[in-house]
Design an enzyme around this catalytic site. Structure first.
Site, mmCIF file in Angstrom:
data_model
loop_
_atom_site.group_PDB
_atom_site.id
_atom_site.type_symbol
_atom_site.label_atom_id
_atom_site.label_comp_id
_atom_site.label_asym_id
_atom_site.label_seq_id
_atom_site.Cartn_x
_atom_site.Cartn_y
_atom_site.Cartn_z
ATOM 1 N N ASP A 103 44.257 40.900 45.937
ATOM 2 C CA ASP A 103 44.976 40.459 47.141
ATOM 3 C C ASP A 103 44.728 41.443 48.276
ATOM 4 O O ASP A 103 44.405 42.612 48.037
ATOM 5 C CB ASP A 103 46.487 40.405 46.872
ATOM 6 C CG ASP A 103 46.842 39.375 45.820
ATOM 7 O OD1 ASP A 103 46.045 38.448 45.600
ATOM 8 O OD2 ASP A 103 47.927 39.511 45.218
HETATM 9 N N1 URA Z 1 47.743 40.193 40.476
HETATM 10 C C1 URA Z 1 48.240 40.057 41.729
HETATM 11 O O1 URA Z 1 49.336 39.566 41.932
HETATM 12 N N2 URA Z 1 47.490 40.519 42.756
HETATM 13 C C2 URA Z 1 46.281 41.098 42.586
HETATM 14 O O2 URA Z 1 45.650 41.499 43.572
HETATM 15 C C3 URA Z 1 45.781 41.234 41.280
HETATM 16 C C4 URA Z 1 46.529 40.772 40.235
#
Ligand code: URA
Length: 236
Positions: A103
């Protein structure tokens, strides 16, 4: 197939075309053991090229470890916030794919490879490739930790059993073998908590190199590439 010497160097990802020409003229490049000084000279694509004492391979598979800072997205598209903007221009042209997305606000280990089949394989749920994340969260207790480990029901799937180790009620590490959209954040919400910070610290057997500051990258070593590509005898 033959290729101009300066283009060969640029395609290797180590030099821009301008740097390549300068280096060739200065006598820093040999082809099959013979120094060549004309950047426009055509050489066979499979020639052995050495520049500044380093053997280059044309279109060899590239494996990059990037320490992703917050504020960047893990797409290859031409987005001003793409992680590709953190790589030198010549490396952006070798066809790198990120092995799994992080993310925008997640930091840490992002592996990129020009071997699309290997990237696909690593991401396949059948591969059971472990991803380890360090997190901070709104405090959770033993019961919530246990629920996360057992698997929680989300709107579109139930998370697979996983390991969650807490250092204290707000800091811990989680080991996943799957990677659905916002998975960790959604899992924590499902048990009444919230992820505050998330950092990936290991991908398969490869840990994030602690010497890389956020935004820095390096090539994977041969050993690290083997850890990701060779059939494994144990999970990792
Ligand atoms: N899980 C999430 O919520 N975000 C990420 O970036 C990776 C795994």
């Amino acid at each position: 197939m033959s290729i101009r010497l300066d283009r060969y160097l640029a395609e290797s990802g180590f030099y821009t075309r301008r740097e390549a020409s300068k280096l060739i003229r200065a006598g820093g490049v040999s082809v099959n053991g013979v120094p060549l000084r004309d950047p426009a000279e055509k050489i066979p694509e499979d020639a052995a090229v050495t520049a500044e004492g380093r053997e280059l391979g044309f279109r060899r598979t590239r494996w990059i470890m990037l320490s992703k800072p917050a504020g960047y997205v893990s797409t290859t598209e031409d987005d001003p916030k793409s992680v590709m903007k953190l790589l030198p221009e010549q490396l952006r042209r070798v066809g790198l794919f990120p092995c799994g997305r992080l993310d925008i606000d997640t930091t840490g280990l992002l592996i990129l490879t020009s071997d699309g089949a290997a990237a696909h394989n690593l991401l396949s749920p059948r591969h059971h490739c472990e991803k380890v994340y360090s997190f901070t969260c709104l405090p959770i207790g033993e019961e919530q930790r246990h629920k996360l480990e057992e698997g929680v029901e989300l709107s579109d799937f139930t998370s697979a059993p996983c390991r969650v180790e807490m250092k204290d009620p707000e800091h811990g590490e989680i080991v996943l073998t799957e990677g659905k959209y916002h998975q960790i954040k959604r899992m924590f919400q499902a048990v009444g908590s919230e992820i505050l910070t998330l950092e990936r610290i290991r991908f398969g057997g490869v840990p994030l190199d602690p010497s890389l500051a956020p935004g820095e990258w390096r090539e994977l070593t041969e050993e690290e590439i083997s850890l990701l590509t060779e059939p494994r005898t144990k999970k990792g």
